[in-house]
Design a protein around this motif. Sequence first.
Motif, mmCIF file in Angstrom:
data_model
loop_
_atom_site.group_PDB
_atom_site.id
_atom_site.type_symbol
_atom_site.label_atom_id
_atom_site.label_comp_id
_atom_site.label_asym_id
_atom_site.label_seq_id
_atom_site.Cartn_x
_atom_site.Cartn_y
_atom_site.Cartn_z
ATOM 1 N N GLN A 139 0.934 -1.058 0.115
ATOM 2 C CA GLN A 139 0.259 0.230 0.461
ATOM 3 C C GLN A 139 0.377 1.242 -0.094
ATOM 4 O OE1 GLN A 139 -2.802 -1.518 2.886
ATOM 5 N NE2 GLN A 139 -4.286 -0.512 1.976
ATOM 6 N N LEU A 140 1.854 1.302 0.573
ATOM 7 C CA LEU A 140 2.803 2.893 0.261
ATOM 8 C C LEU A 140 3.684 2.567 -0.804
ATOM 9 C CD1 LEU A 140 4.936 2.031 3.700
ATOM 10 C CD2 LEU A 140 3.731 3.525 3.010
ATOM 11 N N GLU A 141 3.511 1.665 -1.596
ATOM 12 C CA GLU A 141 3.889 1.870 -2.746
ATOM 13 C C GLU A 141 3.549 1.632 -3.490
ATOM 14 O OE1 GLU A 141 7.104 -2.471 -3.081
ATOM 15 O OE2 GLU A 141 5.608 -2.697 -4.156
ATOM 16 N N ARG A 142 2.105 1.839 -3.797
ATOM 17 C CA ARG A 142 0.859 2.381 -4.214
ATOM 18 C C ARG A 142 0.273 3.568 -4.603
ATOM 19 N NH1 ARG A 142 -5.313 -0.122 -4.154
ATOM 20 N NH2 ARG A 142 -4.100 -2.247 -3.454
ATOM 21 N N TYR A 143 0.618 4.040 -2.692
ATOM 22 C CA TYR A 143 0.839 5.613 -3.041
ATOM 23 C C TYR A 143 1.025 6.342 -3.398
ATOM 24 C CZ TYR A 143 0.955 9.925 -0.413
ATOM 25 O OH TYR A 143 0.541 11.534 0.034
ATOM 26 N N ALA B 191 11.814 14.540 -8.717
ATOM 27 C CA ALA B 191 12.984 14.175 -8.690
ATOM 28 C C ALA B 191 14.118 13.535 -7.604
ATOM 29 C CB ALA B 191 13.912 14.559 -9.789
ATOM 30 N N LYS B 192 13.939 14.278 -6.928
ATOM 31 C CA LYS B 192 14.240 13.557 -5.294
ATOM 32 C C LYS B 192 13.514 12.616 -4.626
ATOM 33 C CE LYS B 192 15.302 17.964 -3.379
ATOM 34 N NZ LYS B 192 14.870 18.639 -2.628
ATOM 35 N N ALA B 193 12.484 12.232 -4.833
ATOM 36 C CA ALA B 193 11.544 11.877 -4.018
ATOM 37 C C ALA B 193 12.125 10.563 -4.920
ATOM 38 C CB ALA B 193 9.680 11.653 -4.524
ATOM 39 N N GLN B 194 11.634 10.857 -6.278
ATOM 40 C CA GLN B 194 12.068 8.915 -7.257
ATOM 41 C C GLN B 194 13.043 8.227 -6.679
ATOM 42 O OE1 GLN B 194 12.018 10.471 -10.806
ATOM 43 N NE2 GLN B 194 10.010 10.585 -11.150
ATOM 44 N N VAL C 136 11.048 2.806 1.073
ATOM 45 C CA VAL C 136 9.568 2.532 0.929
ATOM 46 C C VAL C 136 8.554 3.722 1.723
ATOM 47 C CG1 VAL C 136 7.169 1.602 0.094
ATOM 48 C CG2 VAL C 136 9.533 0.044 0.580
ATOM 49 N N ARG C 137 8.536 3.327 3.360
ATOM 50 C CA ARG C 137 8.144 4.355 3.975
ATOM 51 C C ARG C 137 8.712 5.389 3.328
ATOM 52 N NH1 ARG C 137 7.078 3.585 10.326
ATOM 53 N NH2 ARG C 137 6.603 1.849 9.313
ATOM 54 N N LYS C 138 9.835 5.932 3.819
ATOM 55 C CA LYS C 138 10.354 7.173 3.568
ATOM 56 C C LYS C 138 9.901 7.608 2.595
ATOM 57 C CE LYS C 138 13.892 7.680 6.859
ATOM 58 N NZ LYS C 138 14.927 6.309 7.041
ATOM 59 N N GLN C 139 10.089 6.860 0.706
ATOM 60 C CA GLN C 139 9.511 7.522 -0.068
ATOM 61 C C GLN C 139 8.289 8.192 -0.067
ATOM 62 O OE1 GLN C 139 9.279 4.571 -3.492
ATOM 63 N NE2 GLN C 139 10.349 6.856 -4.718
ATOM 64 N N ALA C 140 7.310 6.838 0.037
ATOM 65 C CA ALA C 140 5.669 7.603 0.792
ATOM 66 C C ALA C 140 6.006 8.563 0.898
ATOM 67 C CB ALA C 140 5.241 6.540 1.079
ATOM 68 N N GLU C 141 6.281 8.963 2.453
ATOM 69 C CA GLU C 141 6.415 10.713 3.196
ATOM 70 C C GLU C 141 7.106 11.344 2.776
ATOM 71 O OE1 GLU C 141 6.738 8.503 7.359
ATOM 72 O OE2 GLU C 141 8.704 9.718 6.645
ATOM 73 N N THR C 142 7.566 11.159 1.301
ATOM 74 C CA THR C 142 8.553 12.284 0.840
ATOM 75 C C THR C 142 7.497 12.298 -0.484
ATOM 76 O OG1 THR C 142 10.573 11.512 0.582
ATOM 77 C CG2 THR C 142 10.555 12.704 -0.858
ATOM 78 N N ASP D 212 4.683 15.249 1.843
ATOM 79 C CA ASP D 212 5.428 15.667 2.096
ATOM 80 C C ASP D 212 6.395 17.056 1.168
ATOM 81 O OD1 ASP D 212 5.123 15.008 4.864
ATOM 82 O OD2 ASP D 212 6.153 14.499 4.797
ATOM 83 N N ASP D 213 6.115 16.919 0.130
ATOM 84 C CA ASP D 213 7.295 17.286 -0.396
ATOM 85 C C ASP D 213 6.770 17.755 -2.082
ATOM 86 O OD1 ASP D 213 8.977 17.341 0.905
ATOM 87 O OD2 ASP D 213 10.373 16.225 0.730
ATOM 88 N N VAL D 214 6.085 16.604 -2.511
ATOM 89 C CA VAL D 214 5.939 15.795 -3.839
ATOM 90 C C VAL D 214 4.110 16.872 -3.794
ATOM 91 C CG1 VAL D 214 4.937 14.652 -6.277
ATOM 92 C CG2 VAL D 214 7.278 14.177 -4.756
ATOM 93 N N VAL D 215 3.537 16.344 -3.491
ATOM 94 C CA VAL D 215 1.758 16.795 -3.412
ATOM 95 C C VAL D 215 1.652 18.380 -2.915
ATOM 96 C CG1 VAL D 215 -0.011 16.467 -2.110
ATOM 97 C CG2 VAL D 215 0.916 14.707 -2.977
ATOM 98 N N PRO D 216 2.425 19.090 -2.508
ATOM 99 C CA PRO D 216 2.584 20.156 -1.650
ATOM 100 C C PRO D 216 3.207 21.154 -3.131
ATOM 101 C CG PRO D 216 3.321 19.195 0.138
ATOM 102 C CD PRO D 216 3.011 19.184 -0.872
ATOM 103 N N ALA D 217 3.818 20.302 -3.630
ATOM 104 C CA ALA D 217 4.509 20.846 -4.808
ATOM 105 C C ALA D 217 3.409 21.242 -5.618
ATOM 106 C CB ALA D 217 5.845 20.578 -5.537
#
Length: 702
Positions: free
Chosen positions: A571-575, A648-651, A656-662, A665-670
């Motif tokens: 699910q984290l991956e899917r997110y 690019a940073k998130a990718q 997995v968890r840190k990536q979903a958090e990134t 926290d960073d991509v969605v607001p941008a």
Amino acid sequence: MNAPTDATEVFGRNVFSERVMRERLPRETFTALTTTIERGAPLTAEVADVVANAMKDWAIERGATHYTHWFQPLTGGTAEKHDAFISPREDGSIIMEFSGKQLTRGEPDAPSFPSGGLRSTFEARGYTAWDCTSHAFLKKDAAGNVTLCIPTAFCSYTGLALDTKTPLLRSMGAVSKQATRVLHALGHTTTTRVVSTVGPEQEYFLVDKQFYSQRLDLMVTGRTLFGAPPPKGQELEDQYFGAIKDRVSTFMRDLDVELWLMGITSKTKHNEVAPAQYENAPIFATANIAADHNQLIMETMQKVALRHNLVCLLHEKPYAGVNGSGKHNNWSLSTDDGINLLDPGTTPHDNEQFLIFLCALIQSIDKHADILRASAASAGNDLRLGGNEAPPAVVSIFLGEELTQVLMSIAKGEAVAAKNRDVLQIGVDTLPPLPKDNTDRNRTSPFAFTGDKFEFRMVGSSASISDANTVLNTIVAEALDEFATRLERADNINAEAAAIVRDVVERHGRVLFNGNSYAEEWLEEAAGRGLPNIQSTVAALNSVVTPKAVDLFGTRGVLSEQELRSRHEIQLERYAKQINVEAVSAIEMAHKQYVPAIIEYAAKLGQAVQQTAGAGVSTTVQKELLTRVNDLLHSAYSRLQILESELAKAQTVADVRKQAETYRDDVVPAMSDLREDIDRLEMLLPKDRWPVPSYTDMMFKL
Ligand code: ADP
Ligand code: MG
């Protein structure tokens, strides 16, 4: 105009139903199969062979050439792989064959379904196993292909669940066992089995296909990533339950027929709150069948819509600013001797039983609010929960004033106010009548008692309902287990039942809330009561791997720790993947559509300034507009660059968890920042210069 359809004539025509089985199976085979369906007794190879053969003949008579093991992998959708019935003979010809083995077990040979590392650790492949509690059915496509679909569970060779059905079936067994114990302890000994019943109301949007095809965001993410608000949204509330437009009602009629053919009891249809939003609801069924049927409803909606040049949007929030779509998951427990356990009933005994089951829900929802919240978590639902006309992320229960009062009075040992009576003795006195009126019931609560069932309103419109019902069944099983043990040991059942009610109100009464759950004040009060308010999917998902969750699902035999961990990872991956697709689409639309259109318009304004000045008149308006457009263009372009670099940073984040958090926290607001500028530009540019259809086009031109 097509002739009206006789529902009784088409209903269930494409289902290998109990009636068909009774007609076509030898009596002893039918009895053996029914015993398996009802009591889970193992099926012998001989019985399976006879059933398979009858199924094949029935399907071939109706034009089927292929069969498929239909299953629900952890993608949230369904999967099928078609095999022809053909089998070679020695003389080079073929015969149509279907064996018991082929019916009961299949190997989809599909290593690319998500498994969260499960299969790579254990076995290379999973297998499908016939779920005979859900009827086989025929699916027909527009080209005339007919396929026999066999509902199946999907597991690894070591028995680990790789799908949504397996844990649901396990949870149904768990709650049946504990509910039966409670009933027996209360002296209701005729019950041998309890099933969870579910009626999901499915919300969706329709959009004209020509507009849909011009929106990359709708096509690849299911929602609009950009779009200025239309002059009119849903504020006039004229859409809800309004007259259904002809084009839409023609679609709905075709949908009904398709669903009835597959034995789905499509019953209710109406306009929903937002423009171009609708709802469909079948009559409730056992949780397992309801989950299968809900998948078929979603699939059929999309298929039938296309025939009408419409596209059905199942995303939780296709349009910002108006109602999102969810599923109202109506849930109850019902005994094999026909009693709805959440119906208060009219006798003292019925009332006692009802209160115990009600308290099981109150205790379990309070104790496991975090896990229930997680069952409704998805990137799409993050945009809906807490938004327009959707429950907040805080789980609370609405019981209504009367029932709440009754519980409080019992807990405090006070006279029951409603009837001026003395202290109400559970199991001896009758409860004051509870209103069953639908009109003033609370529509803001995420978990509402509606007279004889609960309605869980958090589930997202595109999700499978299996996860939510797996959680409901499991948490209620846990509470019932505890109550059954107490009742079994008690000398005085009525006194113990009253003690259970008292304990539950005292320990878990904080989860009860009858007010407006959409109000800001409630969020504050909920925090004061210590109720969790879990805003994002990434945070919510953590609750399925806590020691509390591992214990809950493990003790009930529903999901092992390993299965929970693999689901969590999937699910984290899917997110992360979903947000990634959104960000890539937003960037592409900005570069290829919005920015060029805006630059062109700015150039046009620049020319206008010069030409107008040449004519010797004032150019203040042209200049002012050019400045506004140009400023927004600059801002949008720099925000686009920020989005690109955040993405690019998130990718590159490995965990997995840190990536979903990134991503959160960073991509969605941008993405939201970029949208803000683009939407403001949409309001400034002429309609014919805007490269994509507007909200007004999509929501009002149907
Ligand atoms: P609403 O006013 O919320 O639209 P409805 O009366 O239309 O409510 O019912 C909503 C859903 O609840 C329907 O699918 C219905 O079949 C289902 N339902 C009714 N009784 C039960 C029950 N005992 N268990 C589960 N679902 C039920
Ligand atoms: Mg409802």
